[in-house]
Design a protein around this motif. Structure first.
Motif, PDB file in Angstrom:
ATOM      1  N   TYR A 202     -21.204  32.657   2.719  1.00 55.25           N
ATOM      2  CA  TYR A 202     -21.158  31.805   1.525  1.00 55.25           C
ATOM      3  C   TYR A 202     -22.250  32.195   0.535  1.00 55.25           C
ATOM      4  CZ  TYR A 202     -21.091  27.393  -1.136  1.00 55.25           C
ATOM      5  OH  TYR A 202     -21.010  26.439  -2.130  1.00 55.25           O
ATOM      6  N   ILE A 203     -23.365  32.675   1.069  1.00 55.72           N
ATOM      7  CA  ILE A 203     -24.524  33.023   0.251  1.00 55.72           C
ATOM      8  C   ILE A 203     -24.579  34.538   0.083  1.00 55.72           C
ATOM      9  CG2 ILE A 203     -27.044  32.895   0.070  1.00 55.72           C
ATOM     10  CD1 ILE A 203     -25.645  30.223  -0.179  1.00 55.72           C
ATOM     11  N   ARG A 204     -25.005  34.967  -1.107  1.00 56.20           N
ATOM     12  CA  ARG A 204     -25.129  36.394  -1.390  1.00 56.20           C
ATOM     13  C   ARG A 204     -26.545  36.656  -1.893  1.00 56.20           C
ATOM     14  NH1 ARG A 204     -20.437  38.610  -4.836  1.00 56.20           N
ATOM     15  NH2 ARG A 204     -21.002  36.815  -6.093  1.00 56.20           N
ATOM     16  N   PHE A 205     -27.195  37.679  -1.365  1.00 56.08           N
ATOM     17  CA  PHE A 205     -28.553  38.016  -1.808  1.00 56.08           C
ATOM     18  C   PHE A 205     -28.896  39.432  -1.371  1.00 56.08           C
ATOM     19  CE2 PHE A 205     -28.879  36.163   2.409  1.00 56.08           C
ATOM     20  CZ  PHE A 205     -29.703  37.041   3.082  1.00 56.08           C
ATOM     21  N   ASP A 206     -29.817  40.041  -2.108  1.00 57.20           N
ATOM     22  CA  ASP A 206     -30.455  41.278  -1.683  1.00 57.20           C
ATOM     23  C   ASP A 206     -31.831  40.973  -1.102  1.00 57.20           C
ATOM     24  OD1 ASP A 206     -28.372  43.037  -2.527  1.00 57.20           O
ATOM     25  OD2 ASP A 206     -29.054  42.804  -4.593  1.00 57.20           O
ATOM     26  N   MET A 207     -32.514  40.022  -1.756  1.00 57.78           N
ATOM     27  CA  MET A 207     -33.821  39.581  -1.286  1.00 57.78           C
ATOM     28  C   MET A 207     -33.841  38.055  -1.250  1.00 57.78           C
ATOM     29  SD  MET A 207     -37.633  40.122  -2.972  1.00 57.78           S
ATOM     30  CE  MET A 207     -37.761  41.860  -2.568  1.00 57.78           C
ATOM     31  N   LEU A 208     -34.468  37.527  -0.211  1.00 54.34           N
ATOM     32  CA  LEU A 208     -34.565  36.083  -0.028  1.00 54.34           C
ATOM     33  C   LEU A 208     -36.043  35.718   0.091  1.00 54.34           C
ATOM     34  CD1 LEU A 208     -32.409  33.802   0.356  1.00 54.34           C
ATOM     35  CD2 LEU A 208     -32.830  34.005   2.812  1.00 54.34           C
ATOM     36  N   THR A 209     -36.463  34.780  -0.745  1.00 52.71           N
ATOM     37  CA  THR A 209     -37.858  34.343  -0.696  1.00 52.71           C
ATOM     38  C   THR A 209     -37.921  32.821  -0.857  1.00 52.71           C
ATOM     39  OG1 THR A 209     -40.072  34.729  -1.607  1.00 52.71           O
ATOM     40  CG2 THR A 209     -38.258  34.612  -3.175  1.00 52.71           C
ATOM     41  N   GLY A 210     -39.102  32.240  -0.618  1.00 53.50           N
ATOM     42  CA  GLY A 210     -39.227  30.791  -0.660  1.00 53.50           C
ATOM     43  C   GLY A 210     -39.261  30.238  -2.078  1.00 53.50           C
ATOM     44  N   ASN A 211     -38.831  28.981  -2.220  1.00 54.37           N
ATOM     45  CA  ASN A 211     -38.916  28.309  -3.519  1.00 54.37           C
ATOM     46  C   ASN A 211     -40.365  28.099  -3.922  1.00 54.37           C
ATOM     47  OD1 ASN A 211     -36.194  27.950  -4.216  1.00 54.37           O
ATOM     48  ND2 ASN A 211     -36.000  26.177  -2.855  1.00 54.37           N
ATOM     49  N   GLU A 212     -40.605  28.094  -5.225  1.00 55.28           N
ATOM     50  CA  GLU A 212     -41.938  27.811  -5.737  1.00 55.28           C
ATOM     51  C   GLU A 212     -42.315  26.366  -5.426  1.00 55.28           C
ATOM     52  OE1 GLU A 212     -44.072  29.788  -7.214  1.00 55.28           O
ATOM     53  OE2 GLU A 212     -42.817  31.575  -7.385  1.00 55.28           O
ATOM     54  N   GLN A 213     -43.623  26.087  -5.360  1.00 53.22           N
ATOM     55  CA  GLN A 213     -44.072  24.724  -5.098  1.00 53.22           C
ATOM     56  C   GLN A 213     -43.584  23.768  -6.182  1.00 53.22           C
ATOM     57  OE1 GLN A 213     -48.266  24.465  -4.425  1.00 53.22           O
ATOM     58  NE2 GLN A 213     -48.208  22.313  -3.804  1.00 53.22           N
ATOM     59  N   GLU A 214     -43.580  24.242  -7.437  1.00 50.04           N
ATOM     60  CA  GLU A 214     -43.077  23.427  -8.538  1.00 50.04           C
ATOM     61  C   GLU A 214     -41.610  23.799  -8.800  1.00 50.04           C
ATOM     62  OE1 GLU A 214     -45.535  23.763 -11.947  1.00 50.04           O
ATOM     63  OE2 GLU A 214     -47.337  23.033 -10.944  1.00 50.04           O
ATOM     64  N   TYR A 215     -40.764  23.488  -7.843  1.00 47.38           N
ATOM     65  CA  TYR A 215     -39.329  23.774  -7.956  1.00 47.38           C
ATOM     66  C   TYR A 215     -38.693  22.692  -8.836  1.00 47.38           C
ATOM     67  CZ  TYR A 215     -34.428  24.259  -6.528  1.00 47.38           C
ATOM     68  OH  TYR A 215     -33.070  24.411  -6.523  1.00 47.38           O
TER      69      TYR A 215
END
Length: 796
Positions: A202-215
């Protein structure tokens, strides 16, 4: 006995090699088409099939604040957290956003942009990716760490283990001011994990990283309890006053993961979530089954040509002492071999068609997916049905059929009725597919017409700012070969700024419309091929007004009273909520043609085009119209100037026409699909006609000889043989027209801007099938009619 049975089957095939080849090839093509579409449909309707939590995941959306009746996926960042804390039905949440990548730098090498998705540390609670290297939790917990997909890791690092390596991401919004802070031009990430991709994701990505603190917000998924009621929960949180983008007027909407896969929301570009089209799948599957029907009808019709020989062989075998079971086994073997060889041939055809099929349908299936536990039972069942049912019928019918019974049944009215019915159904399918193809291609041509102004249009720059100096590039490109015109703009055409228009209705309610806004210099209208319907030219507008603005026809229809001329009037006279952020007044200098940037399923949006003189400094985008005959030279000139002006920047550009057509992918995919299957249906019908014409002429050889002896001309005999086929087509046409008309009108209802179902398309559909039939059957008819009548009489 088995060896004898096989020898007899092969001998029968050799005696009727034309019919055998046509039957096998027709079945192979029909099975290949059906298996391709069936595998594709199964793939799409079982997204995240391997995910054990699939049924517990729901997708959040809410009412759009920009346009009444529409829904958006954007969810404010704090809302999913609050829902988990306050409601026991919500077990977990997962939020997504993206980082706009301009290029990737590793050491001294630069690579093209990759898709970077940001998410929460709860990602592994929702999606079960296999970790090949490293630690996924570590990759999502630290702001300077990331995980790569297996394919991206291989592209950037080859076969080496990338864990611990540093990747520098050049940001597309680098240099842009946000919350009084300037965004850094790049960010560095340490690779902490590599994830193995899996089919039906369902999800597509080349790189996966965490959300910013101020999301701030983005896409949100919830993991809910088994008792979760989507509609009931939406009503509950509305009653509790959970804030929406429309405040107390708006509502939230919750859909299953599978249903959200088929939903498309206006003005949203979400590259990290895969979407599909339910209507395309259903129409595609129906088309494939129709193709299979044609192939099966060919098989049945052509089987009649050698049944008499099989009856004689059976009787001979009975005289030689063969038992009923042995005869049935032989007939079963005949059918199973035909279907089995066709199936094996279909696998080769499907394997070769998969890449082209994926391009046409934007699919992701592989040949290996045919052996998946989801697809294999369907394929096996299809093959068994195609083998067992005809084999049972043939073994029961032929073993009890005498030579005289054959002549009564297979040369009498009963056989003619069966052949006629099957042939008419084939013609109905072919005519319907041709009519559908012509109509949908007419809708596609309408899409292309609406986007014609974007053809050969190249977009350069970054609407978010950055280091690209579009004014310098524009000056360098002037008078370069292959460049037709150039203009600078304040933002992107396809991703323009939207503003809400509020219209007060007579009953006291309000209606919202999304309005698109553009800003550019005086050459903007010329380069984008926007026609002035009323008012003054851009050059005159800049001289005459301090802040000129054009409105499009849609804007005038919505806000300007009928019969009133808005040219020369302040924009605030028609839009009381107008505010461009400067507090100054704008004057309407003209009305221009509508600007289509979205799918034609939606109404065109009202638009404002602000004009600025050439000295303005807020131009962020450059639009270059290439000369149609010298496009290659034009692109080379753009690249050369870019490398001269921005040697440290990775060269990127947008083909605006391709982007517009991608937004109308529903129409493009449907047109390509039906064209492919219409061609296949005609091809199979021709195959069947070839065999039927040969069989018909063979059965009437003596009749043809007698007629020629009695003075019948070649033309008279050809007319006699062709007349029944023309009659079948006429009946099929009468049946196909109403059904096709109803289905096409139902499909076209989904478009705000659409063509009508034209009578010429129906006529062309019937005429195409008639001409192909006359050409195919006419060759056999001419041979039979022009032959020596003495030889014809001796043939019996």
């Amino acid at each position: 006995m088995k060896a004898v049975a096989l020898k007899l089957v092969l001998r029968s095939w050799w005696r009727n090699k034309t019919f055998s080849i046509i039957s096998i090839v027709s079945l192979a093509i029909g099975i290949a088409c059906t298996n391709l579409l069936a595998a594709f449909v199964i793939y799409e309707f079982n997204i995240e099939a391997s995910n054990p939590d699939k049924d517990k995941i729901v997708y959040m959306a809410q009412d759009s604040p920009m346009k009444s009746g529409e829904i958006v996926s954007y969810i404010v960042g704090q809302i999913p957290i609050d829902l988990k804390e306050k409601y026991t039905e919500v077990e977990d949440y997962l939020r997504f956003s993206a980082i706009n990548c301009k290029s990737v730098t590793i050491g001294d090498k630069r690579y093209e942009p990759i898709l970077i998705t940001t998410t929460d540390t709860t990602f592994a609670h929702f999606f079960k990716y296999k970790v090949l290297y490293g630690d996924l939790q570590d990759a999502l917990s630290a702001p300077d760490k990331a995980a790569l997909s297996e394919s991206c890791a291989r592209k950037l690092f080859g076969d080496a283990n990338p864990i611990g390596k540093i990747v520098q991401i050049d940001l597309a919004d680098g240099g842009m001011r946000y919350n009084d802070e300037v965004i850094a031009p790049s960010r560095s990430f340490q690779i902490a994990a590599v994830l193995k991709e899996y089919p039906q994701s369902y999800i597509r990505f080349d790189m996966l990283t965490g959300n910013e603190q101020e999301y701030h917000g983005g896409i949100a998924l919830l993991k809910v309890s088994a008792s979760f009621d989507k509609e009931g929960f939406a009503k509950k949180i509305k009653t509790d006053g959970v804030p929406t983008l429309q405040q107390e007027k708006g509502s939230y909407h919750f859909t299953s993961l599978q249903d959200s896969y088929f939903q498309h929301y206006t003005q949203e570009s979400i590259p990290y979530i895969v979407r599909s089209q339910r209507s395309l799948l259903l129409i595609g599957l129906i088309s494939a089954l129709l193709i299979l029907l044609i192939a099966c009808f060919n098989y049945i019709n052509l089987s009649f040509s050698r049944i008499l020989q099989q009856i004689r062989i059976v009787h001979t075998q009975k005289l030689m002492g063969a038992t009923r079971s042995e005869i049935n086994s032989q007939l079963f073997l005949d059918t199973f071999l035909t279907v089995g060889i066709a199936f094996l041939l279909s696998l080769l055809i499907a394997h070769d068609l998969v890449p082209a099929f994926n391009r046409i349908m934007s699919g992701r299936i592989t040949t290996g997916f045919f052996l998946n536990s989801q697809v294999l039972p369907f394929i096996s069942g299809l093959i068994l049905v195609l083998s067992v049912i005809p084999a049972c019928y043939m073994s029961r019918k032929i073993s009890n059929l005498t030579d005289s019974n054959y002549r009564i049944f297979f040369t009498g009215n009963k056989k003619r009725k069966i052949v006629t019915a099957l042939s008419i159904i084939q013609y109905v399918i072919s005519i319907g597919l041709i009519i559908g193809t012509l109509t949908i291609h007419a809708q596609l041509r309408l899409v292309q017409k609406k986007g014609e102004s974007y053809r050969n249009l190249v977009e350069i720059g970054n609407w978010m700012g950055g280091n690209v100096n579009v004014s310098t590039i524009a000056a360098e490109l002037k008078d370069k070969p292959g460049i037709a015109s150039i203009t600078r703009a304040g933002g992107s055409i396809l991703y323009a700024w939207l503003r809400q228009i509020i219209i007060d209705n007579k009953d006291g309610s309000e209606t919202y419309h999304s309005m698109v806004q553009y800003m550019g210099e005086e050459s903007l209208l010329k380069t984008l091929d926007i026609q002035i319907l009323q008012g003054v030219t851009p050059e005159e507008a800049i001289r005459k007004y301090d802040r000129p603005v054009y409105i499009n026809q849609r804007y005038a229809n919505i806000l300007v009273p009928a019969g009133e001329n808005p040219v020369g009037q302040p924009i605030q006279q028609y839009d009381k909520y107008f505010d461009d952020g400067t507090g100054q007044s704008c004057t309407i200098c003209g009305i221009v043609s509508d600007i289509y940037i979205n799918t034609l399923e939606e109404e065109v949006m009202p638009a404002l085009i602000y004009l600025s003189d050439a000295s303005a400094k807020n131009f962020q985008m450059l639009y270059v119209k290439l000369d149609e005959k010298r496009k290659k030279e034009g692109m080379e000139a753009i690249r050369t100037v870019w490398e001269k002006v921005n040697p440290s920047e990775y060269f990127t550009y947008v083909d605006v026409y391709a982007g517009f057509m991608q937004r109308n992918r529903k129409t493009t995919d449907m047109a390509n699909l039906l064209l492919m299957y219409a061609i296949i249906s005609i091809f199979l019908t021709c195959f069947g006609l070839f065999g039927m014409a040969l069989y018909a002429t063979e059965q009437r050889t003596k009749e043809i000889g007698i007629r020629k002896v009695n003075g019948a001309s070649t033309g008279n005999i050809m007319l006699l043989l062709l007349r029944q086929f023309a009659g079948w087509i006429a009946i099929a046409f009468v049946i196909a027209v109403p059904f096709t008309w109803l289905l096409l009108n139902r499909w076209l209802e989904g478009f705000a801007n659409r063509v009508s179902v034209a009578p010429i398309h129906f006529l062309l559909g019937g005429l195409t099938v008639l001409i192909i039939t006359l050409l195919t059957v006419g060759w056999h008819s001419y041979r039979a009619a022009s032959g020596n009548p003495v030889k014809s009489l001796r043939s019996e």
